[in-house]
Design an enzyme around this catalytic site. Structure first.
Site, PDB file in Angstrom:
ATOM      1  N   LYS A   1     -60.854  34.109   3.186  1.00  0.00           N
ATOM      2  CA  LYS A   1     -61.627  33.413   4.261  1.00  0.00           C
ATOM      3  C   LYS A   1     -61.958  32.151   3.653  1.00  0.00           C
ATOM      4  CE  LYS A   1     -63.406  37.447   6.728  1.00  0.00           C
ATOM      5  NZ  LYS A   1     -62.925  37.400   7.999  1.00  0.00           N
TER       6      LYS A   1
ATOM      7  N   ASP B   1     -65.771  50.687   3.163  1.00  0.00           N
ATOM      8  CA  ASP B   1     -65.197  50.059   4.025  1.00  0.00           C
ATOM      9  C   ASP B   1     -65.387  48.478   3.725  1.00  0.00           C
ATOM     10  OD1 ASP B   1     -63.374  49.631   6.124  1.00  0.00           O
ATOM     11  OD2 ASP B   1     -64.860  49.186   7.521  1.00  0.00           O
TER      12      ASP B   1
ATOM     13  N   HIS C   1     -65.628  43.504   0.238  1.00  0.00           N
ATOM     14  CA  HIS C   1     -65.845  42.506   1.064  1.00  0.00           C
ATOM     15  C   HIS C   1     -67.056  41.828   0.499  1.00  0.00           C
ATOM     16  CE1 HIS C   1     -62.493  43.485   3.110  1.00  0.00           C
ATOM     17  NE2 HIS C   1     -63.165  44.133   4.049  1.00  0.00           N
TER      18      HIS C   1
ATOM     19  N   LYS D   1     -71.589  48.917  11.895  1.00  0.00           N
ATOM     20  CA  LYS D   1     -70.717  48.733  13.281  1.00  0.00           C
ATOM     21  C   LYS D   1     -71.523  49.013  14.319  1.00  0.00           C
ATOM     22  CE  LYS D   1     -66.549  49.385  11.325  1.00  0.00           C
ATOM     23  NZ  LYS D   1     -65.636  48.034  11.284  1.00  0.00           N
TER      24      LYS D   1
ATOM     25  N   HIS E   1     -59.129  40.805   1.847  1.00  0.00           N
ATOM     26  CA  HIS E   1     -58.779  39.346   2.822  1.00  0.00           C
ATOM     27  C   HIS E   1     -60.047  38.624   2.953  1.00  0.00           C
ATOM     28  CE1 HIS E   1     -60.753  41.978   6.101  1.00  0.00           C
ATOM     29  NE2 HIS E   1     -60.865  40.814   6.852  1.00  0.00           N
TER      30      HIS E   1
HETATM   31  C1  BG6 Z   1     -61.959  45.503   7.105  1.00  0.00           C
HETATM   32  C2  BG6 Z   1     -62.471  46.969   7.742  1.00  0.00           C
HETATM   33  O1  BG6 Z   1     -61.487  45.544   5.982  1.00  0.00           O
HETATM   34  O2  BG6 Z   1     -62.665  44.450   7.427  1.00  0.00           O
HETATM   35  C3  BG6 Z   1     -62.908  46.668   8.968  1.00  0.00           C
HETATM   36  O3  BG6 Z   1     -61.601  48.038   7.268  1.00  0.00           O
HETATM   37  C4  BG6 Z   1     -63.699  45.338   9.396  1.00  0.00           C
HETATM   38  O4  BG6 Z   1     -63.765  48.028   9.342  1.00  0.00           O
HETATM   39  C5  BG6 Z   1     -62.817  44.234   8.730  1.00  0.00           C
HETATM   40  O5  BG6 Z   1     -63.941  45.528  10.485  1.00  0.00           O
HETATM   41  C6  BG6 Z   1     -63.691  43.119   8.970  1.00  0.00           C
HETATM   42  O6  BG6 Z   1     -62.950  41.932   8.658  1.00  0.00           O
HETATM   43  P1  BG6 Z   1     -62.856  40.606   9.191  1.00  0.00           P
HETATM   44  O7  BG6 Z   1     -62.544  39.606   8.860  1.00  0.00           O
HETATM   45  O8  BG6 Z   1     -63.029  40.891  10.806  1.00  0.00           O
HETATM   46  O9  BG6 Z   1     -64.764  40.296   9.475  1.00  0.00           O
END
Ligand code: BG6
Length: 471
Positions: free
Chosen positions: A189, A242, A247, A333, A185
């Protein structure tokens, strides 16, 4: 296994979907992100096709429709009742177990009954646990729903390089590469995609974007919340899987890749792949792993777990442009703030002609790109302090992009919009994903005890000094 292989002709130019099939429609992701995003698409006229939800639930279509309305209202303030009704009208439900072939026979009937087209093109979205990707993909093929279809799979795609390859082989039995859209995802963005426009739409930055002018890059993804009720999911995953493997390596690719030949999806994806293929596998000796105090008490976390909730790594890019420019990435985190920021630190001028405040050497220029929670670019430059003497003082030149350009769409709006029309640009191609797994492989499943850190701090003290403070 007696299933029809995909028809030739599904690859190539994108085919818009006639029906959206959403597996996992009763789940958490659908509730929090997907249903609100679909509402927005309906509002903008980008979702007009029927949506068939599939889930193991005792709901019927009416229950789904009222659940969807609640989900939309929880997230969206300016709900338009007419749009909401129209959106609800698009939804129907096929309830059943994914391991039961009868579920898929009923799904096939429902798809044919609801689609306007006689030979509908179906977009399948799998918002289900990864262990079910293969089962669902095969079952769809067994009822011929793989032919004129796209298969969109959520993350994670594999647990490491070997399992990612195994999953890919499994999907490839019944789907071509062009049919498989792998969700990350972060690719949805707008602030991430904006890196491309910033870098290649301007001539202001690109001449500096190399080893001649850049000293180092620092990327920080911090979240001010802990793993909450996701203990058992998170404990099997950890920070590297994660958010770093997926990402942050995608962000890195946009930030450091060569200019794509064109804006077309595969040209962009070629450029990202080329960059990642030059990134050295991470050295555990340059890695700091941390775990916030109290993590071991979270429900679902294994006793004595060595899973990291914070990590800092150094990436080295062995290519012509970047050799010698380290990229520090840290993510965690239970940090003091929630933000995603890139700090590009330029080299000092060849000779220090001026002194900074307090007689110190003036700081090098920085370009800070904040991608979350807001979208901001800050150039820190030196300017003459008024008065006698040439004292160079650091001043920020800041632009808040949302203030100037307006609010961006949510990632899942982009993901579903693109999945429906068939634009693969914002999905991960398999070769890129393989490189990402290769890069993180040496630091997966480390059995050493991570360094403890207090909640609400920037991680273990060992990282102090290697990365910049933020703010
Ligand atoms: C997810 C993770 O893929 O991305 C989460 O599993 C994380 O742990 C999240 O919090 C962060 O996404 P965003 O869009 O809130 O930055």
């Amino acid at each position: 296994e007696g299933m029809t292989p995909p028809a030739a002709g599904t690859a190539g130019s994108p085919v818009p979907g006639d029906v959206l099939v959403l597996f996992g429609i009763s789940g958490d992701l659908a509730h929090k992100k997907i249903l609100p995003a679909l509402y927005r698409l309906a509002e903008r006229g980008e979702l007009t096709v029927p949506v068939v939800g599939v889930a193991l639930t005792d709901w019927d279509t009416d229950a789904l429709r009222s659940h969807a309305a609640d989900a939309v209202r929880e997230v969206i303030d300016d709900v338009d009742d007419d749009v909401l009704q129209r959106f609800q009208g698009l939804l129907t439900l096929v309830a059943g177990d994914y391991s039961d072939t009868a579920t898929f026979s009923r799904l096939a009937e429902e798809v044919r009954a609801r689609a306007d087209a006689t030979d509908p093109f179906v977009v399948h979205y799998l918002a289900v646990p990864p262990s079910l990707f293969g089962t669902v993909a095969d079952a769809l093929a067994s009822v011929d729903l793989n032919q004129r279809a796209r298969l969109v799979v959520e993350k994670p795609f594999g647990h490491d390089l070997a399992s990612a390859r195994a999953l890919n082989t499994e999907l490839a039995r019944n789907y071509t590469e062009d049919q498989v859209f792998r969700v990350d995802h972060y690719l949805g963005k707008e602030s991430v995609e904006d890196l491309l426009v910033l870098r290649f739409g301007n001539t202001l930055l690109e001449p500096l974007w190399n080893r001649t002018w850049m000293d180092r890059v620092e990327i920080t993804m911090a979240e001010d919340f802990d793993v909450a009720d996701r203990g058992s999911f998170y404990d099997a995953v950890g920070t590297v899987r994660d958010v770093v493997q997926n990402h942050l390596l995608q962000v890195l690719a946009y930030l450091m890749m060569e200019a794509p030949r064109s804006d077309a999806a595969d040209d962009q994806r070629d450029a990202k792949h080329a960059l990642l293929s030059c990134v050295r596998a991470i050295d555990p000796d340059e890695t700091v792993r941390g775990q916030y105090e109290g993590y071991l008490g979270v429900a679902g976390v294994k006793p004595g777990s060595t899973t990291e909730t914070f990590v800092s790594v150094v990436l080295h890019i062995d290519d012509w442009r970047w050799t010698g420019v380290p990229v520090h990435i840290r993510a965690g985190k239970a940090m003091p703030e929630t933000l995603l920021e890139i700090d590009v630190v330029l080299q000092a001028p060849p000779r220090p002609l001026f002194t900074g405040a307090d007689d110190a050497v003036p700081p090098a220029n920085r370009i800070r790109i904040r991608l979350q929670p807001d979208s901001r670019i800050t150039f820190s430059v030196l300017a003459k302090r008024p008065g006698a003497g040439d004292v160079a003082e650091e001043v920020p030149i800041v632009v808040d992009l949302r203030q100037v350009l307006g609010l961006a769409h949510e990632p899942y709006e982009r993901i579903f919009g693109d999945a429906l029309v068939g634009d693969p640009a914002h999905f991960a191609r398999f070769d890129t994903l393989e490189e990402a797994w290769r890069i993180v492989a040496p630091i997966l499943d480390a059995t050493t005890t991570p360094a403890p850190y207090a909640k609400g701090t920037w991680g273990p003290t060992a990282t102090d000094g290697t990365t910049a403070s933020t703010g």
